[in-house]
Design an enzyme around this catalytic site. Sequence first.
Site: not given
Ligand code: SMG
Ligand code: MG
Length: 361
Positions: A152-154, A179, A204, A229, A253
């Site tokens: 998954k890439l931000k 995401d 996402e 999310d 989550k």
């Molecule tokens: O726990 O590996 C993990 C982080 C996964 O990308 C992740 N979380 O929006 O899904 C999301 C982000 C939120 C945390 S950002 C600090």
């Molecule tokens: Mg997310």
Amino acid sequence: MIRLTLVRPFETSFGRTDARLVPLVRMEADGIAGWGEIVADHEPLFSAETIQTARHVLADCFVPDLLGRTLSSVADVAAALRRFKGHQMAKAGLELAFMDLAARSRGVSIREAIGGTRDRVPVGVSLGIERDIPSLVEQVLAHVAQGYQRIKLKIKPGWDLDVVGAVREAYPTGLLSVDANTAYTLADADHLRRLDAYDLLMIEQPLAHDDLVDHQALQRVLRTPICLDESIVHARAAAHALALGSCRLINIKIGRVGGYTEALGIHDVCQAHGAPVWCGGMLECGIGRAHNLALASLPNFSLPGDISASKRYWARDVITKPFEVAADGTVGVPDGPGIGVEIDEDFLDAITVDRQVFTGR
Ligand code: SMG
Ligand code: MG
């Protein structure tokens, strides 16, 4: 409250995390202790909650309320806290600790207690924004080599199409998702449609954290499935989002939704709609991670979760046996009582920065 420093900073569209102050909840009864983790951050960037708001509502509202009650199940905890609006992350800390305590006192794992069916769960990794594309591609290949089943890439405006294109070239057929953490608006719909070319598993949370209506409009013009999310804060929101067509899948989550009660509700709502779910992550230490694994053992968690190895974030985790990702891209669900992991109490003491104790009777 413990302090843990990340092995490598993690950057999203809303900011950069170098370290976490982690509020933990330890709930004790009859000499047995259960543990929960609160996933709030210093600033209200992912959601409105912060470490300080969690601390306030726990100390001044939630804990005094719970200490006066007989609680027989996690549903009782949820029911007692329901009159308090919001503050899901703080509530989750209590539900998680209660669930661990209750399962431990019955001598069963949380997986057994909630009807989980898997003993290993498929996992992916979430990769933050890097200083340049080659550095990100290097991260992608390194994590694929470790077995992770999905990358998954931000993304954010200015770090999206070229980045995804370059990663797709280096990783042509693997499961890939993005995401945005709310970084776009509906005015970006034509731009986001260009992501359809990359055969992504999902995008996402492209739009606002409290939106379902614009996501519905966007999903109508996107071939790529939208996964919500931030917008899904309870089971009712999940039902609304699926009924409106605002998304095709949901990440759960436990922290974002207030604990097991709503997380299980969302799982069931999605299953009834035929929408897959997967387990999201909030950079948890071993305690939150163990809870995530128990949750992800449920049958409708059919896509890899953001549940990485302990070493992805921490040089030393707070549990005696850190979580590892096997070569097949799975992590084992602990089968001991409760969350099934042993807390490294010495290390925990060493990194504890503050502690508050509340006693009933
Ligand atoms: O726990 O590996 C993990 C982080 C996964 O990308 C992740 N979380 O929006 O899904 C999301 C982000 C939120 C945390 S950002 C600090
Ligand atoms: Mg997310």
